[in-house]
Write an enzyme that holds these catalytic residues in place. Structure first.
Site, short mmCIF file in Angstrom:
data_model
loop_
_atom_site.label_atom_id
_atom_site.label_comp_id
_atom_site.label_asym_id
_atom_site.label_seq_id
_atom_site.Cartn_x
_atom_site.Cartn_y
_atom_site.Cartn_z
N LYS A 45 0.87 -1.18 0.00
CA LYS A 45 0.00 0.00 0.00
C LYS A 45 0.91 1.23 0.00
CE LYS A 45 -3.62 2.57 0.78
NZ LYS A 45 -4.39 2.90 -0.42
N SER A 46 0.46 2.32 -0.61
CA SER A 46 1.30 3.53 -0.58
C SER A 46 1.39 4.07 0.85
CB SER A 46 0.72 4.61 -1.49
OG SER A 46 0.87 4.24 -2.82
N LEU A 73 -5.71 7.68 0.50
CA LEU A 73 -4.35 7.32 0.92
C LEU A 73 -4.27 6.97 2.41
CD1 LEU A 73 -2.21 9.87 -1.18
CD2 LEU A 73 -2.35 7.40 -1.53
N CYS A 128 -1.75 9.13 -7.51
CA CYS A 128 -3.06 8.94 -6.89
C CYS A 128 -3.95 10.11 -7.30
CB CYS A 128 -2.93 8.90 -5.37
SG CYS A 128 -4.53 8.89 -4.56
N ASN A 188 -1.93 4.37 -13.04
CA ASN A 188 -2.77 4.43 -11.86
C ASN A 188 -4.22 4.60 -12.35
OD1 ASN A 188 -3.80 4.92 -9.17
ND2 ASN A 188 -1.74 5.58 -8.61
N THR A 189 -5.15 4.77 -11.45
CA THR A 189 -6.56 4.82 -11.83
C THR A 189 -6.90 6.07 -12.65
OG1 THR A 189 -6.98 5.83 -9.68
CG2 THR A 189 -7.37 3.45 -9.86
N GLY A 213 -9.98 -1.62 -12.95
CA GLY A 213 -10.66 -2.81 -13.44
C GLY A 213 -10.74 -2.85 -14.96
N GLY A 240 -6.68 -3.21 -15.22
CA GLY A 240 -7.71 -4.06 -15.83
C GLY A 240 -7.27 -5.46 -16.19
N GLY A 261 -4.59 -5.66 -9.67
CA GLY A 261 -5.22 -5.10 -8.47
C GLY A 261 -6.67 -5.53 -8.31
C1 LIG Z 1 -9.05 0.21 -3.59
C2 LIG Z 1 -7.83 0.66 -4.35
C3 LIG Z 1 -6.78 1.28 -3.66
C4 LIG Z 1 -5.63 1.68 -4.36
N1 LIG Z 1 -4.61 2.26 -3.66
C5 LIG Z 1 -3.46 2.61 -4.31
C6 LIG Z 1 -2.34 3.12 -3.60
O1 LIG Z 1 -2.33 3.23 -2.37
N2 LIG Z 1 -1.24 3.46 -4.33
C7 LIG Z 1 -1.15 3.32 -5.69
O2 LIG Z 1 -0.12 3.64 -6.28
N3 LIG Z 1 -2.20 2.81 -6.39
C8 LIG Z 1 -3.34 2.45 -5.74
N4 LIG Z 1 -4.38 1.91 -6.45
C9 LIG Z 1 -4.26 1.76 -7.91
C10 LIG Z 1 -3.82 0.36 -8.30
O3 LIG Z 1 -2.53 0.05 -7.80
C11 LIG Z 1 -3.80 0.21 -9.85
O4 LIG Z 1 -2.89 1.12 -10.42
C12 LIG Z 1 -5.16 0.45 -10.47
O5 LIG Z 1 -6.20 -0.04 -9.65
C13 LIG Z 1 -5.29 -0.20 -11.86
O6 LIG Z 1 -5.10 -1.60 -11.81
P1 LIG Z 1 -6.32 -2.67 -11.70
O7 LIG Z 1 -7.30 -2.33 -12.77
O8 LIG Z 1 -5.68 -4.01 -11.85
O9 LIG Z 1 -6.91 -2.48 -10.33
C14 LIG Z 1 -5.54 1.49 -5.77
C15 LIG Z 1 -6.60 0.87 -6.45
C16 LIG Z 1 -7.73 0.44 -5.77
C17 LIG Z 1 -8.84 -0.23 -6.53
#
Ligand SMILES: Cc1cc2nc3c(=O)[nH]c(=O)nc-3n(C[C@H](O)[C@H](O)[C@H](O)COP(=O)(O)O)c2cc1C
Length: 299
Positions: A45-46, A73, A128, A188-189, A213, A240, A261
């Site tokens: 986790k960050s 965060l 983030c 990232n998202t 996702g 995703g 993730g």
């Molecule tokens: C609930 C949640 C919490 C996340 N927290 C962090 C975080 O603390 N630091 C970070 O760099 N990315 C964070 N992310 C982003 C993920 O690491 C990733 O970049 C993003 O969800 C895309 O990948 P995925 O589609 O496989 O989830 C978070 C994502 C989710 C869904």
């Protein structure tokens, strides 16, 4: 001989599948269990300087094709995280420490602490999308990104990964600013929002959140491809991925390894074993012997 191990700037992974930051990775035992169940590595986790509780719920909402989150965060703070790292390291596999700060000094302090705890690389959260003063606010300033990466590369010994945001006008400008990083982590998202039509207001307390996702995969693949093609840098793809076909897409677009993730929520921890087996079968059928041979095959 089929070999799915990868080597990211000296970081050796038995397979290219890494747990992404923020999902089941604030606790040493869950991180260790995910490594024991087949992940090649785990990103924590960050973690920031102080403990933070994050936003009030709702902080996550399910939307079509993924999740929208604005966790804020939340984390225990760097001083309290050494114990969790120690437990996770018992798995005997690479742990990557994710950190966030608002300036170069904070990032350096956090990186040094993570290094002293024994993580094998640090991942800078420059991306983030939902906390003021951190994440993408830092990561959209090319001068600051350049300064942070330069300082860390000079002062710590373990590899430095820079995780970038898709929520910028020109990703290449930021990717080039982070040029000294050992690898770029994309993406990232994606900033988004969801409205409760009966309450007539945004669902998340923070209003805006980050989309993750299946729905963001084409966005991630495109960023990986573009950055790899234009910079030639080592890229780790994320966004995703829920099965081996998604992973192969990212790898062929230029990723040397991938992170997973949101799919942990739908597929469970077993995803890591299954995706490694499926990747091996694909490689056998398509006559690839190493992951390296597939990296950037679509470029
Ligand atoms: C609930 C949640 C919490 C996340 N927290 C962090 C975080 O603390 N630091 C970070 O760099 N990315 C964070 N992310 C982003 C993920 O690491 C990733 O970049 C993003 O969800 C895309 O990948 P995925 O589609 O496989 O989830 C978070 C994502 C989710 C869904």
């Amino acid at each position: 001989m089929l070999d799915i191990s990868v080597n990211i700037k000296g970081l050796k992974l038995e397979n290219p599948f890494i747990l992404a930051s923020g999902i089941l990775d604030e606790n040493g035992y869950t991180m260790k269990s995910i490594l024991d169940q087949g992940a090649g590595a785990v990103v924590t986790k960050s973690i920031g300087l102080e403990d933070r509780t994050g936003y009030r719920p709702p902080i996550v909402v399910e939307v079509s094709g993924g999740l929208l989150n604005a966790v804020g965060l939340s984390n225990p703070g760097i001083e309290n995280f050494g114990e969790e790292v120690k437990i996770a390291l018992k798995a005997g596999k690479p742990l990557i420490g994710s950190i966030f700060g608002s300036n170069t000094e904070e990032f350096l302090h956090l990186a040094k602490k993570m290094e002293s705890y024994g993580v094998m690389a640090v991942e800078l959260n420059l991306s983030c999308p939902h906390v003021k003063g951190f994440g993408s606010e830092v990561g959209s300033d090319p001068d600051l990104v350049e300064d942070i990466v330069k300082e860390l590369k000079e002062k710590i010994k373990i590899p430095v990964f820079a995780k970038l945001s898709p929520n910028v006008t020109d990703i290449l400008e930021i990717a080039k600013a982070a040029d000294r990083a050992d690898a770029l982590v994309l993406i990232n998202t994606v900033r988004g929002m969801s409205v409760d039509i009966y309450a007539r207001k945004p669902i998340l307390t923070n209003r805006y959140g980050g989309l993750s996702g299946r729905s963001i995969k084409p966005v991630g693949v495109r960023y990986v491809y573009e950055v790899k093609k234009e910079t030639g840098k080592t890229v780790i793809g994320v966004g995703g991925i829920s099965d081996y076909t998604d992973a192969v897409e990212y790898i062929m677009a230029g990723s040397s390894a991938v992170q997973i993730g949101t799919a942990l929520y739908t597929e469970g921890k077993e995803i890591f074993k299954r995706i490694s087996e499926d990747l091996k079968n694909f490689m056998k059928a398509e006559k690839f012997e190493t992951v390296e041979e597939m990296v950037g095959a679509a470029l």
